[in-house]
Design a protein around this motif. Structure first.
Motif, mmCIF file in Angstrom:
data_model
loop_
_atom_site.group_PDB
_atom_site.id
_atom_site.type_symbol
_atom_site.label_atom_id
_atom_site.label_comp_id
_atom_site.label_asym_id
_atom_site.label_seq_id
_atom_site.Cartn_x
_atom_site.Cartn_y
_atom_site.Cartn_z
ATOM 1 N N THR A 1 18.126 -2.080 -95.233
ATOM 2 C CA THR A 1 16.858 -2.797 -95.174
ATOM 3 C C THR A 1 16.687 -3.268 -93.739
ATOM 4 O OG1 THR A 1 16.821 -3.518 -97.460
ATOM 5 C CG2 THR A 1 15.626 -4.863 -95.906
ATOM 6 N N ALA A 2 15.653 -2.765 -93.105
ATOM 7 C CA ALA A 2 15.438 -3.067 -91.694
ATOM 8 C C ALA A 2 15.233 -4.562 -91.484
ATOM 9 C CB ALA A 2 14.233 -2.301 -91.186
ATOM 10 N N GLY B 1 13.267 2.073 -90.975
ATOM 11 C CA GLY B 1 12.261 2.208 -89.930
ATOM 12 C C GLY B 1 12.018 0.940 -89.120
ATOM 13 N N LEU B 2 12.989 0.063 -89.065
ATOM 14 C CA LEU B 2 13.002 -1.057 -88.121
ATOM 15 C C LEU B 2 11.987 -2.168 -88.396
ATOM 16 C CD1 LEU B 2 13.537 1.143 -84.940
ATOM 17 C CD2 LEU B 2 15.175 -0.518 -85.814
ATOM 18 N N VAL B 3 11.203 -2.024 -89.449
ATOM 19 C CA VAL B 3 10.216 -3.067 -89.773
ATOM 20 C C VAL B 3 10.697 -3.850 -90.999
ATOM 21 C CG1 VAL B 3 7.835 -3.566 -90.377
ATOM 22 C CG2 VAL B 3 8.350 -1.632 -88.875
ATOM 23 N N ASN B 4 10.712 -5.161 -90.870
ATOM 24 C CA ASN B 4 11.244 -6.002 -91.946
ATOM 25 C C ASN B 4 10.493 -5.815 -93.258
ATOM 26 O OD1 ASN B 4 12.245 -6.939 -89.508
ATOM 27 N ND2 ASN B 4 12.617 -8.975 -90.356
ATOM 28 N N TRP C 1 3.193 -3.288 -85.606
ATOM 29 C CA TRP C 1 2.717 -3.244 -84.215
ATOM 30 C C TRP C 1 3.806 -3.706 -83.243
ATOM 31 C CZ3 TRP C 1 -0.678 -7.326 -81.470
ATOM 32 C CH2 TRP C 1 -1.416 -6.761 -80.417
ATOM 33 N N PHE C 2 4.400 -4.846 -83.566
ATOM 34 C CA PHE C 2 5.450 -5.391 -82.697
ATOM 35 C C PHE C 2 6.607 -4.384 -82.550
ATOM 36 C CE2 PHE C 2 4.700 -10.305 -83.116
ATOM 37 C CZ PHE C 2 3.441 -10.145 -82.561
ATOM 38 N N VAL C 3 7.024 -3.815 -83.659
ATOM 39 C CA VAL C 3 8.176 -2.895 -83.623
ATOM 40 C C VAL C 3 7.831 -1.619 -82.854
ATOM 41 C CG1 VAL C 3 9.585 -1.357 -85.066
ATOM 42 C CG2 VAL C 3 9.337 -3.782 -85.678
ATOM 43 N N LEU C 4 6.691 -1.041 -83.169
ATOM 44 C CA LEU C 4 6.370 0.245 -82.515
ATOM 45 C C LEU C 4 6.162 0.065 -81.018
ATOM 46 C CD1 LEU C 4 4.084 2.101 -85.102
ATOM 47 C CD2 LEU C 4 6.527 2.386 -84.672
ATOM 48 N N ARG C 5 5.629 -1.066 -80.611
ATOM 49 C CA ARG C 5 5.448 -1.282 -79.166
ATOM 50 C C ARG C 5 6.765 -1.652 -78.487
ATOM 51 N NH1 ARG C 5 0.278 -4.765 -77.506
ATOM 52 N NH2 ARG C 5 1.140 -4.173 -75.479
#
Lengths: 497, 497
Positions: free
Chosen positions: A82-83, A302-305, A360-364
């Protein structure tokens, strides 16, 4: 709590989260608590008078943290990861600080538009076709809570479309399809909707992926019985073994049944599509060609909580035809004009969290390169673990390692001279070993059964897992295997006497 | 982002949230943006290389905040309030910092046990009967995402129970009931499940609450037609006008139809049960006596940040019989032993957020007294607003004010001499006035239609709303009413010429 009290409690929370991650490795993965540990520690009703927040925050550390299973621990290899990134936390914090239910554009324009754009960014990251983009105006993407929601929404839309185009069909005649390896979300969707679900067999020699021929035979049988097939879930990366259904074969069969909706569930493995080198294995071309809807979870690998389940559909009208209920108090001039998406008609509920901020925060913050790097590193770590299993004489892989997942079992060929290692016996031995590992608090793995074979899953993905943790894990597994062999040697000897 | 970068970005986020609340009153309630404002400001794909978080955080302030509708603004009177307390934010932050999907006990013991206890605390806060407590071992409570989920879960459980006890029934023969005032969640549940939903009439003279007789007649008609009634949603505090169905009458009718599941939806008004003086109006006794399930949202008016929808059932077995799918990889020794609740079988999905932390923080920080005080203050403010409407010759209440909701319209008795104020004309005039108010950015209200009468809803509940904001709102409404009257005076005069 006023603004300055919040500033103080907020700083404290940030500091304590920093402490948590600084000390995570020294904690047990699995908390040493028994059922009822917390229930017994709390009063049975809320306090009459308000309490000081310092006391409450301390109680969180004292009562809650020791009862958490630490999914971010570097020795957590259970389920799927779980990211939980700092960027994701910050996104959640900002979103939580304004509390917009975001059900239509005007209820908070930024929420709708950022979600529209983040779904397009994510589609491009994964290489999805333009027809899945929100900017296409025809298809589009939406954030759901979990893959179960994504699958349920797809099932509802598929049923609704089928019933519209086949008037007079009875719900009792409908049938949807999953395989024995599909996530329980498939059967749960059928339970929720009260529809028949046929579970298709898959074979070990096909690496547990669905063959087109199996589907074809099932469809012909069911149609001959007067049933109405309307929906199939294909999987890229099953939970048990990371299996991948043969979407090209499946897609070819479905060409003859254009009323059947193909939902591709890649809840865990979908993120590998971010790396060009995995697109063939993860069947990007077939997803783009055949899928009516496609889902993956950024909150797994995928790094998003949690929660951030991404769902794309080829036709947004399929969703709104199935789910649009617009009472007067929800009408707005913008949506009446059709200028904007009303996301409430793209999911089961009405209100929704502002989840696109964290995407948004993660992808940037990571960029495409950082996202790819993360996926690649996890796969490399898993390859390393699989090589350890392969090099052992006592263990066997049950299927080829799939991305960052290895499924294996103990087969102690020479441990019990004169004893035939039947499948039943091997299952019992592996259950014993799993029970031993499960009793430990310094590692967490999960079990599964693949076509009758009890085996152990090992999923890599926590952000702080390094090679040393795999070595530790492997040494621990070998240790428990040794004890299991001793235990069974005694049992088997006793049985002979 | 490493730990120290997170500390910095976290402090910054806390400070910016403090700034947000310090300056909230100076912001417009409704952002002055047009559809596409954000889509045009963002690149169409994620960056290749990762970006500095400072830039990202600044972009949040620059691009997102100006596009938010500020639900916490003291002049936000639309829809229903969405709770957003500092305690709630902190709870969300802690929960987000460990990311536990909490689907069963062992996946994170603290998550399950805190939720069990918080549902019992909340039940006691509201005065619910012991049979709804988790500690009863028979009934119990669970956090859902929204009231739509609560209603959908209840519908699924009701259908599943009915089909088990009435084998051979066809889904096409099932019928569920809502009223014309039930939240759209009722019709949406029937759409999702593909079941017939009959919408029962309510009358203005009954304050838009369902009468027992109406239900009785409908049930008799439907049964005579061979239909199978299985589910009814009763509402305490409808969205349009805060109407309350007559649960005593409804309950008495349902005594003759024990197979019908009564779900009481008190999404908004349920929190008034925390105050003993509102329990009679909000029909606590009847809820306890007749409801098979009961839901209220703490994320509306109950001080807990979105999302926190509380659902209680009299029989937890009804949920698990309908929703339990347990594949091997989800089996645990604790749940096999029946010692703990596996909440995944109490909702539609599998994974779930750790939402009980924010409930815990809020209930402890406010205490019962603080929670009651908040509800009472909002109702007092609404009473004040209703008194302003009552004292005006140009405005009329459409229904008695309900808790913190007032529904009214403009009836300019003496503004247009010689013109008969027909219902159609009054609706048109009120639509004009609403359009004027809707074009403003310094206030937000929502419209509704009650049995053909177009009217305006005014819901009090944002934490920072004070008497002065009601005075401002009232003066603004009067101003727009004046302009509307002028506009219509011209129109009507032109029409006569």
């Amino acid at each position: 709590m006023d603004i300055e009290q919040f500033r103080k409690a907020g700083y404290q929370a940030i500091d304590r989260i920093c402490d948590y991650y600084s000390t995570l490795q020294q904690r047990p993965v699995v908390p040493p608590v028994q059922p009822g540990y917390l229930l017994r520690s709390l009063p049975d009703r809320p306090p009459e008078a308000g309490e000081d927040f310092d006391v409450i925050a301390d109680d969180y550390q004292k009562l809650i943290v020791p009862g958490l299973t630490h999914w971010q621990h570097p020795s957590f290899f259970a389920y799927f990861p779980t990211a939980c990134t700092f960027e994701g936390m910050l996104g959640d914090l900002y979103a939580s600080s304004t509390c917009n239910p975001g059900f239509n554009w005007s209820s908070s324009p930024a929420c709708t538009e950022l979600e529209m754009m983040m779904m397009d960014w994510s589609a491009r990251l994964l290489g999805l076709s333009d027809h899945f983009l929100n900017s296409s105006g025809v298809g589009g993407g939406v954030l759901q809570t979990t893959s179960s929601d994504s699958a349920l929404v797809a099932t509802v839309a598929a049923r609704s479309r089928y019933m519209r185009t086949h008037p007079g069909t009875k719900m009792e005649e409908l049938v949807m399809y999953v395989t024995s390896q599909t996530h329980s979300l498939g059967v749960k969707a059928s339970l929720v909707l009260g529809l028949e679900c046929r579970i298709l067999d898959v074979r070990a020699e096909d690496e547990f992926g669905l063959q087109g021929e199996t589907l074809k035979v099932a469809l012909e049988e069911d149609i001959a019985k007067g049933k109405h097939p309307f929906f199939l879930i294909g999987t890229v990366g099953t939970t048990s073994s990371g299996a991948i259904d043969r979407l090209e074969e499946v897609g070819e069969v479905l060409q003859h049944y254009p009323s059947i909706w193909l939902h591709v569930d890649a809840a865990w493995a979908g993120v590998t599509l971010a790396c060009p080198e995995y697109r063939k294995t993860a069947q990007l071309e077939q997803i783009n060609k055949y899928a009516t809807s496609f889902g993956t979870n950024f909150h797994k690998w995928g790094l998003v909580n949690f929660d951030a389940a991404l769902l794309w559909v080829k036709s947004r009208k399929d969703l709104t035809d199935a789910l649009d209920v617009t009472p007067e108090f929800l009408r707005t001039k913008q949506s009446d004009a059709g200028a904007v998406i009303d996301y409430r008609n793209w999911h089961l509920g009405l209100g929704r969290r502002f989840r696109s901020v964290k995407v948004w925060f993660v992808l940037r913050s990571y960029g495409v390169e950082g996202f790819q790097k993360y996926i690649r590193e996890c796969i490399e770590l898993n390859d390393y673990f699989a090589s350890l299993v392969r090099s052992s004489t006592n263990f066997s892989l049950i299927a080829a390692p799939s991305f960052a997942l290895t499924v294996f079992r103990l087969i102690p060929h020479n441990a019990f001279p004169g004893v035939t290692l039947s499948e039943d016996l091997l299952n019992d031995i592996n259950r014993s070993m799993y029970a031993r590992i499960g009793a430990r608090h310094d590692i967490l793995l999960t079990q599964t059964i693949l076509n009758g074979t009890f085996c152990i899953r090992f999923a890599v993905g926590a952000a702080r897992t390094r090679k040393e943790h795999l070595d530790q894990a492997w040494s621990l597994i070998q240790e428990e295997a040794g004890s299991t062999i001793e235990e069974w040697a005694e049992k088997l000897a006793a049985g002979k006497n």
